[in-house]
Structure formats: C-alpha cells, structure tokens
Design a protein around this motif. Sequence first.
Motif, mmCIF file in Angstrom:
data_model
loop_
_atom_site.group_PDB
_atom_site.id
_atom_site.type_symbol
_atom_site.label_atom_id
_atom_site.label_comp_id
_atom_site.label_asym_id
_atom_site.label_seq_id
_atom_site.Cartn_x
_atom_site.Cartn_y
_atom_site.Cartn_z
ATOM 1 N N PHE A 113 0.842 -1.192 0.000
ATOM 2 C CA PHE A 113 0.000 0.000 0.000
ATOM 3 C C PHE A 113 0.880 1.245 0.000
ATOM 4 N N PRO A 114 0.556 2.249 -0.813
ATOM 5 C CA PRO A 114 1.391 3.456 -0.911
ATOM 6 C C PRO A 114 1.196 4.374 0.293
ATOM 7 N N ASP A 115 2.161 4.394 1.170
ATOM 8 C CA ASP A 115 2.047 5.192 2.395
ATOM 9 C C ASP A 115 1.764 6.660 2.094
ATOM 10 N N ILE A 116 2.300 7.161 0.977
ATOM 11 C CA ILE A 116 2.141 8.574 0.653
ATOM 12 C C ILE A 116 0.685 8.957 0.415
ATOM 13 N N LEU A 117 -0.142 7.951 0.084
ATOM 14 C CA LEU A 117 -1.565 8.211 -0.160
ATOM 15 C C LEU A 117 -2.431 7.989 1.080
ATOM 16 N N ILE A 118 -1.811 7.528 2.151
ATOM 17 C CA ILE A 118 -2.563 7.257 3.379
ATOM 18 C C ILE A 118 -2.430 8.469 4.294
ATOM 19 N N ASN A 119 -3.441 9.320 4.264
ATOM 20 C CA ASN A 119 -3.364 10.600 4.965
ATOM 21 C C ASN A 119 -4.376 10.733 6.088
ATOM 22 N N THR A 120 -4.864 9.625 6.591
ATOM 23 C CA THR A 120 -5.809 9.664 7.700
ATOM 24 C C THR A 120 -5.464 8.580 8.709
ATOM 25 N N ASP A 121 -5.666 8.896 9.974
ATOM 26 C CA ASP A 121 -5.349 7.930 11.027
ATOM 27 C C ASP A 121 -6.177 6.653 10.901
ATOM 28 N N ASP A 122 -7.355 6.784 10.309
ATOM 29 C CA ASP A 122 -8.223 5.613 10.168
ATOM 30 C C ASP A 122 -7.611 4.537 9.286
ATOM 31 N N LEU A 123 -6.642 4.919 8.460
ATOM 32 C CA LEU A 123 -6.021 3.954 7.550
ATOM 33 C C LEU A 123 -4.601 3.598 7.938
ATOM 34 N N ASP A 124 -4.201 3.980 9.138
ATOM 35 C CA ASP A 124 -2.833 3.683 9.588
ATOM 36 C C ASP A 124 -2.528 2.186 9.597
ATOM 37 N N TYR A 125 -3.584 1.382 9.767
ATOM 38 C CA TYR A 125 -3.361 -0.073 9.834
ATOM 39 C C TYR A 125 -2.837 -0.636 8.514
ATOM 40 N N LEU A 126 -2.941 0.158 7.435
ATOM 41 C CA LEU A 126 -2.451 -0.285 6.135
ATOM 42 C C LEU A 126 -1.006 0.128 5.860
ATOM 43 N N LYS A 127 -0.481 1.055 6.645
ATOM 44 C CA LYS A 127 0.869 1.566 6.392
ATOM 45 C C LYS A 127 1.918 0.462 6.541
ATOM 46 N N GLY A 128 2.794 0.393 5.552
ATOM 47 C CA GLY A 128 3.871 -0.601 5.587
ATOM 48 C C GLY A 128 3.413 -2.020 5.325
ATOM 49 N N LYS A 129 2.138 -2.167 4.958
ATOM 50 C CA LYS A 129 1.588 -3.509 4.733
ATOM 51 C C LYS A 129 1.373 -3.767 3.245
ATOM 52 N N LYS A 130 1.201 -5.049 2.930
ATOM 53 C CA LYS A 130 0.932 -5.450 1.563
ATOM 54 C C LYS A 130 -0.475 -6.037 1.459
ATOM 55 N N LEU A 131 -0.948 -6.174 0.219
ATOM 56 C CA LEU A 131 -2.304 -6.698 -0.002
ATOM 57 C C LEU A 131 -2.455 -8.080 0.612
ATOM 58 N N GLY A 132 -1.407 -8.907 0.520
ATOM 59 C CA GLY A 132 -1.465 -10.239 1.104
ATOM 60 C C GLY A 132 -1.603 -10.226 2.609
ATOM 61 N N ASP A 133 -1.078 -9.169 3.264
ATOM 62 C CA ASP A 133 -1.231 -9.041 4.719
ATOM 63 C C ASP A 133 -2.700 -8.849 5.084
ATOM 64 N N LEU A 134 -3.411 -8.055 4.273
ATOM 65 C CA LEU A 134 -4.834 -7.843 4.525
ATOM 66 C C LEU A 134 -5.612 -9.139 4.328
ATOM 67 N N MET A 135 -5.291 -9.890 3.275
ATOM 68 C CA MET A 135 -5.953 -11.180 3.061
ATOM 69 C C MET A 135 -5.695 -12.128 4.226
ATOM 70 N N ALA A 136 -4.454 -12.197 4.692
ATOM 71 C CA ALA A 136 -4.108 -13.084 5.812
ATOM 72 C C ALA A 136 -4.872 -12.700 7.067
ATOM 73 N N ALA A 137 -4.981 -11.400 7.313
ATOM 74 C CA ALA A 137 -5.700 -10.934 8.502
ATOM 75 C C ALA A 137 -7.179 -11.285 8.423
ATOM 76 N N GLU A 138 -7.762 -11.157 7.235
ATOM 77 C CA GLU A 138 -9.190 -11.463 7.099
ATOM 78 C C GLU A 138 -9.450 -12.960 7.225
ATOM 79 N N GLN A 139 -8.553 -13.772 6.691
ATOM 80 C CA GLN A 139 -8.681 -15.224 6.881
ATOM 81 C C GLN A 139 -8.703 -15.562 8.368
ATOM 82 N N LYS A 140 -7.714 -15.046 9.072
ATOM 83 C CA LYS A 140 -7.586 -15.345 10.504
ATOM 84 C C LYS A 140 -8.781 -14.832 11.278
ATOM 85 N N ALA A 141 -9.243 -13.631 10.939
ATOM 86 C CA ALA A 141 -10.371 -13.043 11.654
ATOM 87 C C ALA A 141 -11.648 -13.858 11.461
ATOM 88 N N THR A 142 -11.869 -14.357 10.241
ATOM 89 C CA THR A 142 -13.064 -15.154 9.977
ATOM 90 C C THR A 142 -13.045 -16.452 10.770
#
Length: 419
Positions: free
Chosen positions: A322-351
């Motif tokens: 995820f492009p950190d330069i485009l993340i300009n709100t605290d609500d999206l901080d959880y995406l900073k420094g992460k990749k798309l696969g990290d989000l998929m892994a988190a959603e798998q685990k959460a489900t």
Amino acid sequence: MNIADFEKLRLQANKFANKIATAPVASVKHILDALDSYNGFENLKALSENFRDSFEQVVIFGTGGSTLGGKTIYSACKHLNIDKNFNKPNKPTIIFFENIDPYSFEGLFQRFDPKKTGLIFCSKSGETSETIAHLLLSIEKFKRVKNGIDIGKHFITVTQPGKNSIRTISMDNEIVTIDSPPKLGGRFSAFSVNSLLPAMIAGLDVIKFREGGKSVVDQIRQTKLDGIIEPASGAALAVGLSSTKGKCMSVIMTYVDRLEDLGKWYRQLWAESLGKDGKGSTPINALGTIDQHSQLQLYLDGPKDKWFSVISINTENTGPQFPDILINTDDLDYLKGKKLGDLMAAEQKATIETLYKNLCPVRTFNLSKVDEFSLGSLMMHFILETLISAELMNINPFDQPAVESGKVLTRNIMSGLEK
C-alpha cells in the motif's frame, strides 16, 4: 456429540479408511486404479500436444462430474503456465462450457474463430442430453464454415466403451473418441481422462497431480488403526455433527481465488454421493473475502445448522504494498507498511476466529502453495472423506437414483409424451 462419541466414530471411520486403502471393494478400487493407470496415456499425450499446438482456444463441453474435475485442475493450476515438458508458455485458452442456455451457446460461437478452435465433448454414459445437444449443434456450425473445416481434426469425444449416442455420432463424423473408464463414475473421475486431458492440453503436470492423490492413500496405509487419518477424522466429524448436533449444512470456504471451482466440485461430490434415503448434509461453497459480505452474517447470527471447512494459503508479505504517501488519515494507519497479502491473511484469521468464538464448528486446511501435487492431495482427501462418510451412514455413494427420473421425464417432454 462429546469427545468420547467422536473418538468412537473416528476409530470406526479409521477402519473403513484402512479397508479402502488396503483391500478396497471393486467400486472403490476403480477410483484408486486411476492414480496408477497409464493405459492409453501415450495416445492422450499425443492428442493433447496436437490440440495445444494447433489451436488458440479449446472448449470443453460436458456437465457435472464430466467437467468439474478438469475445470478445478485448470483453474487452480493454470498460473503454472510454463509447459514443464516443452519449456514454453501454454498456447490455448481453455473454456469449460457446461450449460445449454441457447443465448450463451450462440454467444460462445461468436467469440472465436472455428478454424483456430478445438472442441472436446465429455459424457461418461454417452447419453447425456446436454452434451449430445452441444455435439450435434457444434458439428452443424462447423460444417457451415466457409471453405470447410475437417471436423475430425477439431473434435474429440470422451465416453465409455460400447454402443452409445456420443460414440455413434462420432463414428458417423469421423471424430476421434477416447475411452473413459466404464466403471468409474463422473464425480469420482478427477484422476481419470476427463480431467487429465484438459490439464495436459494446458501443459500441467498430471503425473504430479496423481502423485498428490497417491500420497493421501499411502499415508492411510502407513498409519496405525488408532492413529490420525485425516479423511476419516473429517468423515467422523461430518457425520457426527449432522446426526447428533443438527449440523446439516457443510460450508467449504476457500480464501484462494484459484480454488473457487474446487468448492463447486466438492459440492457435487458431497451432495450427489450422500444425499439419499433422507440422509445427508447440504454442501455450500463460499469464497473469501467476498462471501464475508454476503453470507457471514447468516453463518454467525442465523440458524446454528452449519459446520465449516476453511481453506487458506499463507499470503503474508505478498502482493503489492500500500502506498504510504496516499494514506493521509489515522483511520487507515493499519495499512501503512503492509501489503495486499497481509490484509488477506488478517481477514482469513479473523473469519476463522470469529466462527470459533460464535460456537460454529470449524476446521482449517492451510496450504503452503497451490500446485498440481497439493491440489491432487486435497481432492483425494475429499473423495476419501466422502466414501468413508457413506460407510458411516450406510448408504451407496455411487448411484443417484433420484436424478434419473428427471432425465427420463425430460426425454418424455421433448418427445411429446408428457403434456
């Protein structure tokens, strides 16, 4: 079902599993024989090479077990798009056409140049009305092509030996016919010609696929009767939850897009094999993350009549970042420094954790990768799990008597015998 009840059922299932692997009855032996049979393999290889080199697209016609196995292999492994035997990219696109909607059929023939297309028609019995319809109409369309086409070079049919309609039409039109094993039912034919031919045309390693299936059988043979036999444990879980806890729906949810068709293949295998004599559980295929936004609410807060199999793969630290330069709100901080696969892994685990916390029975299949071997292992696991479940339920997994009356009625309606 308490732990003691499950353990009793599991040991009973282990005995059935051991019998399947070491001394199978004839109907089961036909399934296992497909893992080792190379009868006609060289001919299959030559035909697949010819189709791969001659056409830009290959259309596979069939329905149910005749195509679902091959479609699953192709969709799961087509990303392995280098032919391991010839070290070149796969040439043809493979299309599976399974329904008889006239609009879709006409649209199919508007999408490709017949001169650059190969067609394969699969019907184990040779009497499947849908496949016969596709074959007759395709021959007629190809005969209308300007300057003509040699149908015999563009068509292949796959059916059992002996006289049947598919074979008769093929002989009349000089179409090559490949024998499918006559005693191997379509939904159990994932390791046979119906599935192997499309995979071979795609340049996939069918030997590796079969080895994956064999590894599951070999593991059963090497496991003590009181040990852990995974297909037996799965069967005990499915039958026990259905019979004692009212879990009459089996949800298979995969978090791998490439395995979406595996869910459809499993759905037919489970439903048609076990839904008899008022018994059975309804299979439901779901795809994460999509169905988190359509079905998960029901799963968690609706009737507690389901149990879950979640298939996942490790996607951490994969995909674009995820492009950190485009993340300009605290609500999206959880995406900073992460990749798309990290989000998929988190959603798998959460489900998985959410299902567990809501008292929904859930098991997981965690794959290290998706290739021919891992897919062969997974498909054989579900085949054996289905067969063992049938033993525990005391039903015949190889017939489908309720479906046959509908086939007869269809022909009567078409013949004007039913008003």
